[in-house]
Motif scaffolding. Structure first.
Motif, short mmCIF file in Angstrom:
data_model
loop_
_atom_site.label_atom_id
_atom_site.label_comp_id
_atom_site.label_asym_id
_atom_site.label_seq_id
_atom_site.Cartn_x
_atom_site.Cartn_y
_atom_site.Cartn_z
N LEU A 7 10.96 5.00 34.67
CA LEU A 7 12.12 4.94 35.03
C LEU A 7 13.17 5.54 34.08
N ILE A 8 13.12 5.11 32.83
CA ILE A 8 14.29 5.80 32.02
C ILE A 8 13.91 7.40 31.79
N SER A 9 12.81 7.76 31.96
CA SER A 9 12.69 9.14 31.80
C SER A 9 13.11 9.97 32.86
N TYR A 10 12.79 9.52 34.15
CA TYR A 10 13.39 10.16 35.29
C TYR A 10 14.70 9.87 35.69
N GLU A 11 15.37 8.86 35.08
CA GLU A 11 16.82 8.51 35.46
C GLU A 11 17.76 9.83 34.95
N MET A 12 17.52 10.24 33.87
CA MET A 12 17.91 11.34 33.10
C MET A 12 18.16 12.81 34.21
N ALA A 13 16.81 12.97 34.49
CA ALA A 13 16.80 14.15 35.48
C ALA A 13 17.41 13.87 36.92
N ILE A 20 14.88 18.88 42.27
CA ILE A 20 14.73 17.99 41.21
C ILE A 20 15.33 16.49 41.61
N TYR A 21 16.04 16.64 42.59
CA TYR A 21 16.40 15.01 42.94
C TYR A 21 15.26 14.40 43.77
N MET A 22 14.56 15.13 44.58
CA MET A 22 13.57 14.51 45.38
C MET A 22 12.54 14.04 44.41
N ILE A 23 12.00 15.06 43.59
CA ILE A 23 10.80 14.70 42.66
C ILE A 23 11.18 13.51 41.83
N SER A 24 12.48 13.43 41.29
CA SER A 24 12.79 12.34 40.35
C SER A 24 12.97 11.09 40.94
N ALA A 25 13.57 11.38 42.28
CA ALA A 25 13.78 9.95 43.31
C ALA A 25 12.31 9.35 43.52
N VAL A 26 11.51 10.01 43.95
CA VAL A 26 10.04 9.74 44.19
C VAL A 26 9.58 8.84 42.87
N TRP A 49 10.29 15.20 30.99
CA TRP A 49 11.37 15.59 29.96
C TRP A 49 11.11 17.07 29.55
N LYS A 50 10.04 17.80 29.85
CA LYS A 50 9.87 19.32 29.54
C LYS A 50 10.24 20.08 30.63
N VAL A 51 10.09 19.57 31.87
CA VAL A 51 10.38 20.47 33.08
C VAL A 51 11.61 20.23 33.74
N LEU A 52 11.74 18.99 34.23
CA LEU A 52 12.60 18.61 35.10
C LEU A 52 14.09 18.56 34.32
N LEU A 53 14.22 17.78 33.25
CA LEU A 53 15.42 17.57 32.61
C LEU A 53 16.05 19.03 31.98
N PRO A 54 15.16 19.91 31.43
CA PRO A 54 15.92 21.29 31.24
C PRO A 54 16.01 21.79 32.27
N VAL A 67 22.92 22.74 35.96
CA VAL A 67 24.34 22.42 35.62
C VAL A 67 25.14 23.79 35.07
N ALA A 68 24.44 24.20 34.08
CA ALA A 68 25.34 25.33 33.48
C ALA A 68 25.37 26.56 34.28
N VAL A 69 24.32 26.97 35.08
CA VAL A 69 24.41 28.38 36.13
C VAL A 69 25.57 27.86 37.05
N THR A 70 25.41 26.58 37.73
CA THR A 70 26.43 26.19 38.55
C THR A 70 27.86 26.35 37.92
N ALA A 71 28.09 25.89 36.81
CA ALA A 71 29.42 25.94 36.36
C ALA A 71 29.87 27.31 36.12
N VAL A 72 28.95 28.18 35.75
CA VAL A 72 29.35 29.88 35.36
C VAL A 72 29.84 30.29 36.87
N VAL A 73 28.93 30.23 37.93
CA VAL A 73 29.12 30.61 39.39
C VAL A 73 30.40 30.24 39.51
N LEU A 74 30.62 28.76 39.81
CA LEU A 74 31.94 28.22 40.06
C LEU A 74 33.19 28.80 39.53
N VAL A 75 33.13 29.06 38.16
CA VAL A 75 34.04 29.71 37.48
C VAL A 75 34.33 31.16 37.82
#
Lengths: 347, 187
Positions: free
Chosen positions: A167-173, A219-225, A325-330, A336-344
């Motif tokens: 739960l702790i690992s996937y809460e982050m993602a 990412i949401y669907m995988i982490s939520a499952v 930790w190594k796939v979903l979170l990065p 987030v970073a790409v969306t921020a750049v595109v939004l700006v």
């Protein structure tokens, strides 16, 4: 969709503080009742879906299409002997299933429900919105971990430990995956997210956010499952190796409470997916009440759960941790970073 | 009226939880008492209309940090705290420190005046938007420096937990799956 309805107000019924609370409590009870029924029929739906996917009929004996199977199961579970091992921790052993059920239902305090054409129902619509769902559902880790610990059994403890780590690992993602959505919509209120509208050339109106945030959805669907401990992430209750994981020593109503919490959490995940990524009760047509598209989307996501269960094998523990930790979170952070750049760049 | 009642209930719960942390002999009870403290504090934040801080308090402290504590205790399974091992003059020293600390709190509260904030629009106070603006404009440097500090602490903890050795022994390299001589495709 927030059409202000002009409801007749005879004798100040709606503005009277005491009557107001009576109505609010009644509405909450209705919601709890609907959720209980929905959880029961999710079990029926799962058994039928699993059966059909495995080329067998599934439950079809009790009532038409086996629809009363759940009533029979409920009576069976409620009247079963509630057996507890001798050396359990008496307080925590009872508290764990209670936490599970309470957390599962509390999350619905901020979930809006599309009912009729312009009518949406919710208990609360605070500024923090979906953060409250995260806050409440993070309490689930206590239910599973304490249930496993209090049972005083090796299988239960292993199940509880696995669930806490998972739960702790996937809460982050899970949290990070939704950040792009918040950035696009500019609000955490589920109501605003579901009704997010755009002006794209000739088209003007609500759009499903999966168009602009597809990676978030995956990412949401995988982490939520993973968060709901379902196949292929059901290591905490892996029946082949751990008997029943954290529920091994539970029976009767306490077992039912764990089971109920798990299914309500599944419905919550399906509802959030349809609200956030598929515009909830939109699109609304004049011939289509709001609850029809809303319910249809939820059922599709619930079916996804059952489909995954019949299709995928369970992940091994190191694969689970590496995926989180190594796939979903990065990936979520990159998103987030790409969306921020595109939004700006766009605005 | 309701707010005052909620405040007192939560304040008493927080203090009782704090006592439970130090009084209970079972480590798992101590942790759960600390969870009660965290949850009670989060409600107090909510009473101050700091919604976002409330959510973060529950998600981060009650939902993640305390679960990790509980995880470690359940994993190591110490049944009870060991008795004994006290210093000879512990009572005396403890009372002195407690007295000094109480004095500090008392003197700090002397200058405090309890009033609502003056220059803030209370309708947007504590919302996610407001906090975000604060963090990324006015408090940008303190915020970033704090996160660097936390990163340093995390890296230091990893270094210390491996006995000061880096890149050898039973570390991340051994757990990487290469021990089995295979690299599983996933994702």
């Amino acid at each position: 969709m927030n059409v202000v309805l002009t409801i007749p107000n005879p004798g100040g019924v709606w503005t009277n503080p005491i009557l107001h609370w009576v109505i609010v409590v009644a509405a909450m009870l209705v919601l709890v009742f609907v959720l209980l029924t929905a959880a029961a029929y999710t079990v029926w739906f799962e058994r039928v879906a699993l059966g059909r996917l495995q080329r067998r009929p599934g439950p079809n004996r009790v009532g038409p299409f086996g629809l009363l199977q759940l009533a029979a199961d409920g009576v069976k579970l409620a009247t079963k002997e509630s057996f507890a091992p001798r050396d359990v921790d008496p307080v925590l052993y009872v508290a764990a299933p209670a936490i599970m059920v309470a957390a599962a239902f509390l999350a619905w305090a901020v979930v809006p429900v599309g009912i009729w054409y312009g009518l949406t129902y919710w208990i609360a619509n605070p500024n923090i919105g979906i953060l409250l769902v995260f806050a409440v559902s993070s309490m689930n880790a206590y239910a599973l971990l304490l249930g496993g610990w209090a049972s005083n059994s090796k299988y239960s403890l292993l199940g509880g430990l696995r669930s806490a780590a998972q739960l702790i690992s996937y809460e982050m993602a899970l949290g990070m995956s939704l950040v792009p959505v918040f950035m696009i919509v500019g609000s955490l209120r589920l109501n605003d997210i579901a009704n997010f509208s755009v002006h794209w050339g000739p088209y003007q109106g609500p759009i499903p956010l999966i168009i602009v945030a597809p990676l978030s959805f995956i990412i949401y669907m995988i982490s939520a499952v993973a968060e709901t401990n379902r196949v292929p992430f059901d290591l905490p209750e892996a029946e082949q190796e751990l008997v029943g994981g954290y529920v091994t020593e539970y029976s009767g109503l306490k077992f039912t409470a764990f089971y109920l919490g798990e299914y309500v959490n599944m419905i919550t995940v399906a509802t959030l997916a349809s609200l956030i990524f598929f515009a909830g009760w939109n699109p609304t047509f004049w011939w289509l009440p709001a609850f029809v598209p809303f319910l249809a989307k939820i059922i599709v996501f619930l079916f996804l759960y059952h489909w995954l269960r019949t299709t995928l094998p369970r992940l091994r523990y190191d694969m689970l941790m590496r995926l989180g930790w190594k796939v979903l979170l990065p990936l979520a952070m990159l998103n987030v970073a790409v969306t921020a750049v595109v939004l700006v760049a766009v605005t | 009226m309701l707010a005052v009642a909620v405040f007192w209930i939560m304040a008493v719960l927080a203090v009782l939880g704090g006592l439970g942390v130090i009084v209970s002999r079972q480590p798992i009870r101590s942790i759960l008492s600390l969870v009660v403290v965290m949850l009670a504090l989060s409600v107090l934040f909510l009473l101050l209309s700091a919604q976002f801080v409330f959510a973060v308090q529950v998600i981060v402290y009650a939902g993640a940090v305390m679960v990790l504590f509980l995880f470690v205790v359940a994993l190591l399974g110490p049944g009870r705290e060991r008795r004994g091992g006290r210093l000879r003059f512990q009572w005396w020293l403890g009372s002195l420190v407690g007295l000094v600390f109480g004095g500090f709190i008392y003197s700090m509260l002397q200058g405090a005046r309890f009033r609502p904030p003056q220059h803030t629009d209370l309708s947007t106070f504590g919302t996610v938007q407001e906090i975000g603006l604060g963090i990324f404009t006015r408090f940008l440097y303190p915020f970033e420096l704090t996160s660097v500090l936390l990163l340093v602490a995390a890296v230091g903890a990893i270094y210390l937990s491996r006995g000061g050795r880096v890149g050898e022994g039973r570390g991340a390299a051994a757990d990487d799956g290469r021990v089995r001589g295979e690299e599983e495709p996933h994702a």
